[in-house]
Design a protein around this motif. Structure first.
Motif, short mmCIF file in Angstrom:
data_model
loop_
_atom_site.label_atom_id
_atom_site.label_comp_id
_atom_site.label_asym_id
_atom_site.label_seq_id
_atom_site.Cartn_x
_atom_site.Cartn_y
_atom_site.Cartn_z
N VAL A 133 15.77 -39.87 -16.66
CA VAL A 133 14.37 -39.56 -16.95
C VAL A 133 13.46 -40.70 -16.49
CG1 VAL A 133 12.69 -39.29 -18.83
CG2 VAL A 133 14.80 -37.96 -18.84
N ALA A 134 13.88 -41.94 -16.77
CA ALA A 134 13.09 -43.10 -16.35
C ALA A 134 12.94 -43.14 -14.83
CB ALA A 134 13.75 -44.39 -16.85
N TRP A 135 14.03 -42.83 -14.11
CA TRP A 135 13.94 -42.82 -12.65
C TRP A 135 13.08 -41.65 -12.17
CZ3 TRP A 135 14.58 -46.59 -9.51
CH2 TRP A 135 15.47 -47.61 -9.80
N ALA A 136 13.11 -40.51 -12.86
CA ALA A 136 12.27 -39.38 -12.48
C ALA A 136 10.79 -39.73 -12.63
CB ALA A 136 12.61 -38.15 -13.33
N VAL A 137 10.44 -40.42 -13.72
CA VAL A 137 9.05 -40.84 -13.92
C VAL A 137 8.64 -41.86 -12.86
CG1 VAL A 137 7.50 -42.06 -15.49
CG2 VAL A 137 9.07 -40.35 -16.39
N ALA A 138 9.52 -42.83 -12.59
CA ALA A 138 9.20 -43.84 -11.57
C ALA A 138 9.04 -43.20 -10.19
CB ALA A 138 10.30 -44.90 -11.54
N PHE A 139 9.95 -42.28 -9.87
CA PHE A 139 9.87 -41.59 -8.58
C PHE A 139 8.59 -40.75 -8.50
CE2 PHE A 139 10.92 -37.89 -5.87
CZ PHE A 139 11.15 -38.56 -4.68
N GLY A 140 8.26 -40.05 -9.60
CA GLY A 140 7.08 -39.20 -9.60
C GLY A 140 5.79 -39.99 -9.45
N THR A 141 5.66 -41.09 -10.18
CA THR A 141 4.44 -41.88 -10.10
C THR A 141 4.26 -42.47 -8.70
OG1 THR A 141 5.64 -43.80 -10.98
CG2 THR A 141 4.40 -42.47 -12.54
N ASN A 142 5.32 -42.98 -8.12
CA ASN A 142 5.21 -43.59 -6.80
C ASN A 142 5.08 -42.53 -5.70
OD1 ASN A 142 5.65 -46.74 -6.94
ND2 ASN A 142 6.94 -45.82 -8.52
N LEU A 143 5.69 -41.35 -5.90
CA LEU A 143 5.49 -40.26 -4.95
C LEU A 143 4.05 -39.78 -4.99
CD1 LEU A 143 6.92 -38.32 -2.95
CD2 LEU A 143 7.31 -36.78 -4.89
N SER A 144 3.47 -39.78 -6.16
CA SER A 144 2.05 -39.43 -6.30
C SER A 144 1.19 -40.39 -5.48
CB SER A 144 1.65 -39.48 -7.78
OG SER A 144 0.29 -39.15 -7.93
N ALA A 145 1.49 -41.67 -5.60
CA ALA A 145 0.74 -42.67 -4.82
C ALA A 145 0.92 -42.45 -3.32
CB ALA A 145 1.20 -44.07 -5.20
N LEU A 146 2.11 -42.06 -2.90
CA LEU A 146 2.37 -41.83 -1.48
C LEU A 146 1.42 -40.78 -0.93
CD1 LEU A 146 4.03 -42.06 1.14
CD2 LEU A 146 5.59 -40.34 0.18
N TRP A 147 1.29 -39.63 -1.60
CA TRP A 147 0.46 -38.55 -1.06
C TRP A 147 -1.02 -38.89 -1.11
CZ3 TRP A 147 2.56 -35.39 2.09
CH2 TRP A 147 3.91 -35.08 1.97
N ILE A 148 -1.43 -39.60 -2.15
CA ILE A 148 -2.83 -40.04 -2.21
C ILE A 148 -3.13 -40.99 -1.06
CG2 ILE A 148 -4.50 -41.37 -3.55
CD1 ILE A 148 -4.00 -38.62 -4.69
N LEU A 149 -2.20 -41.90 -0.78
CA LEU A 149 -2.43 -42.89 0.27
C LEU A 149 -2.26 -42.30 1.66
CD1 LEU A 149 -0.73 -45.85 -1.56
CD2 LEU A 149 -3.15 -45.65 -0.98
N ILE A 150 -1.49 -41.23 1.79
CA ILE A 150 -1.46 -40.51 3.06
C ILE A 150 -2.83 -39.91 3.35
CG2 ILE A 150 -0.60 -38.39 4.15
CD1 ILE A 150 2.17 -39.09 3.00
N ALA A 151 -3.45 -39.33 2.30
CA ALA A 151 -4.80 -38.78 2.46
C ALA A 151 -5.79 -39.89 2.81
CB ALA A 151 -5.23 -38.07 1.18
N ASN A 152 -5.73 -41.00 2.09
CA ASN A 152 -6.64 -42.10 2.37
C ASN A 152 -6.37 -42.71 3.74
OD1 ASN A 152 -7.16 -45.32 2.14
ND2 ASN A 152 -8.68 -44.18 0.95
N GLY A 153 -5.09 -42.81 4.11
CA GLY A 153 -4.75 -43.35 5.41
C GLY A 153 -5.30 -42.52 6.55
N TRP A 154 -5.36 -41.19 6.35
CA TRP A 154 -5.94 -40.34 7.39
C TRP A 154 -7.43 -40.64 7.55
CZ3 TRP A 154 -9.85 -36.84 7.91
CH2 TRP A 154 -9.87 -36.12 9.11
N MET A 155 -8.13 -40.91 6.46
CA MET A 155 -9.55 -41.26 6.55
C MET A 155 -9.74 -42.55 7.35
SD MET A 155 -10.40 -40.45 2.57
CE MET A 155 -12.06 -41.13 2.57
N GLN A 156 -8.79 -43.45 7.24
CA GLN A 156 -8.87 -44.72 7.96
C GLN A 156 -8.51 -44.55 9.45
OE1 GLN A 156 -9.76 -47.48 6.20
NE2 GLN A 156 -9.44 -46.79 4.11
N HIS A 157 -7.59 -43.62 9.71
CA HIS A 157 -7.11 -43.42 11.09
C HIS A 157 -6.74 -41.96 11.23
CE1 HIS A 157 -5.48 -44.63 14.94
NE2 HIS A 157 -4.31 -44.08 14.66
N PRO A 158 -7.69 -41.08 11.62
CA PRO A 158 -7.50 -39.63 11.54
C PRO A 158 -6.63 -39.02 12.64
CG PRO A 158 -9.67 -40.12 12.41
CD PRO A 158 -9.05 -41.44 12.05
N ALA A 159 -5.38 -39.46 12.69
CA ALA A 159 -4.44 -38.88 13.65
C ALA A 159 -3.90 -37.57 13.09
CB ALA A 159 -3.29 -39.85 13.90
N GLY A 160 -3.48 -36.67 13.98
CA GLY A 160 -2.86 -35.42 13.57
C GLY A 160 -3.84 -34.30 13.29
#
Length: 532
Positions: A133-160
């Motif tokens: 459960v602890a690893w699921a929460v850790a994975f979920g929180t950091n996976l959440s950050a990944l998708w948010i930062l993918i969105a923000n990264g596109w604003m910085q460099h709009p490839a694709g």
């Protein structure tokens, strides 16, 4: 009317920044301490030492308090895209919405589904399940950050993305063209790694500082000596990694956002073999040209050129040249594609004039450099804490314990300064034009070739033609992205409302964290024997 819309845009930016900063006061601790808790539970399973389970349970209590506030501010944050930034949402919604939707459906649901079990599952499920459960929460929180930062990264460099002009809502729209380019953009990926390691540093200093508080008072000594050692190891790995990842991140910024990089390093005039400035202050003369009020260079020529472009002799772009080159490249794009010139006029130009393409220099420069200086301080503090903790005498080093206690806010400050560098440094853009700085064989910047080609679908008469156009047409300035129907009063009321409510919630949150942190662990709780 134009002046009122500029004020609306400025207030909307201030409101969005305030919400973002309140949100990010809680995000990095969530990212880092969830991973820390999972590691503690794994260590307990491997070693069988009960103290690691007690440590995980204690830090989970503080994690849960922090997590609640992060959710409250984050949900509000997303609504502002529709209320204040409707033009932006319509323009890039097809791309920006995809990672946000994935984040909500997969990452946020994952962490929110398991966090209740992590908080309330102690002594109700067995230790193996709690570890998973602890690893699921850790994975979920950091996976959440990944998708948010993918969105923000596109604003910085709009490839694709593909630009569609002529028949779409609003006349022009950016749509998803290559999902893999958006997800695996080096700008987004290194931003994610930079943010995750920052969260680990925040968590490590949080744990080390609270442990120091109890060790100074000789409370639960063995428990907090072990917590301090774990935090020191966790923080030492994270802080050293952050220095290396930060270098990679700065290199990507130098390639893709020359105006931001010039402001980060206070480079006024482009120069070869550029040095790093340890301190600087930049002003503008009566002609609008940037110049130094003072500068203190590190006496190592070429070090900035090497860090930016891995070449000691490479030319580093200066602010005055970036402004002229950006204007020239936009003008060139409009001349080569007159049927698309209106896009640049609508998305970039302000009252028929080119805006300043250089962000607020001194804010960006000092935000970046203070963050860097704090980063090296964290390396020293965690290394010192590890050295004394490993020798078993950390509780005797009152100077270091006091420093760790008072240093708890510093990683938060560094994280916020990092976001100031990223977001203030991107101005005046909400979507930075697709740009890449290239050099010739002699290390000179190819100023006339700043914009990368992007795919486009353009309506010409009754036909829709697919072609490639300069990345200049993908750029959208912040002042043009705001909702046009907003009034100053509407934004002012919501801004003040958010400010008051978030401040109250933040004070309550920190009071609760301080209360339970001072209380310490509840030792001797019965070990879980049940299993679902």
């Amino acid at each position: 009317m134009a002046a009122e819309m500029e004020l609306v845009a400025s207030l909307s930016r201030l409101q969005f920044a305030t919400t973002a900063y309140f949100h990010f006061l809680f995000v990095p601790l969530t990212l880092g301490i969830s991973l820390f808790i999972a590691i503690l539970m794994t260590t307990y399973l491997v070693t069988g030492k009960q103290i690691y389970r007690e440590m995980a349970r204690f830090w989970t209590k503080l994690f849960a308090i922090n997590f609640a506030m992060g959710v409250a501010t984050g949900i509000t944050h997303e609504f502002e895209f529709g209320t204040n930034w409707a033009v932006y949402s319509r323009y890039v919604g097809d791309i920006f919405g995809a990672p946000l939707a994935i984040e909500a459906l997969f990452a946020f649901f994952l962490e929110s589904s398991f966090i209740g079990m992590l908080v309330f599952g102690w002594n109700r499920v067995n230790d193996l399940v709690m570890t998973l459960v602890a690893w699921a929460v850790a994975f979920g929180t950091n996976l959440s950050a990944l998708w948010i930062l993918i969105a923000n990264g596109w604003m910085q460099h709009p490839a694709g993305a593909i630009l569609k002009a002529g028949t779409w809502v609003g006349g022009v729209r950016a749509e998803l063209y290559s999902f893999s380019e958006v997800v695996f953009s080096p700008v987004a990926d290194v931003k994610f790694m930079h943010t995750i390691t920052a969260g680990m540093i925040v968590a490590a200093m949080f744990v080390l500082g609270i442990s120091a508080y109890h060790l100074l008072r000789k409370q639960h000594v063995e428990f907090f000596k072990r917590s301090a050692l774990a935090a020191a190891i966790f923080g030492m790995i994270a802080s050293v990694s952050e220095v290396l990842i930060g270098d990679i991140h700065a290199h990507e910024v130098a390639k893709t956002q020359p105006s931001k990089f010039a402001a980060m390093e206070a480079v006024v005039e482009s120069e070869h073999s550029a040095p790093i400035l340890l301190a600087a202050w930049v002003t503008q003369n009566e002609n609008g040209q940037y110049e130094y009020a003072f500068r203190l260079p590190l006496p190592i020529p070429g070090i900035l050129s090497f860090l930016a472009y891995h070449d000691f002799k490479a030319q580093v772009p200066g602010m005055n040249d970036v402004q002229k080159a950006m204007e020239a490249n936009f003008q060139k794009a409009m001349q080569e594609y007159p049927q698309l010139a209106e896009i640049i006029k609508n998305n970039v130009m302000l009252n028929g004039q080119w805006p300043s393409f250089i962000p607020p220099v001194n804010i960006v420069y000092w935000a970046f450099h203070i963050m860097v200086y704090l980063g090296f301080l964290f390396v020293f503090m965690f290394t010192a804490a590890f050295y004394y903790a490993k020798k078993g005498i950390l509780d005797q080093q009152s100077w270091l314990l006091k420093a760790a206690l008072y240093a708890i806010p510093l990683p938060y400050i560094a994280s916020l300064l990092g976001w100031a560098t990223a977001e203030v440094g991107r101005q005046p853009w909400v979507v930075y034009p697709l740009t890449e700085v290239k050099h010739d064989a002699n290390g000179n910047i190819l100023w006339n070739d700043l914009f990368v080609q992007i795919p486009a679908m353009i309506k010409e008469g009754d036909k829709i033609v697919q072609t490639n156009v300069p990345g200049a047409f993908m750029g959208l300035t912040t002042y043009k992205a705001v909702t046009p129907t907003l009034t100053v009063l509407e934004v002012l009321i919501t801004f003040l409302g958010f400010l008051v409510i978030f401040t109250i919630l933040a004070v309550i949150d920190w009071w609760l964290i301080a209360k339970y942190a001072k209380k310490g662990p509840e030792m001797g709780a019965p070990k879980a024997q049940e299993a679902y």
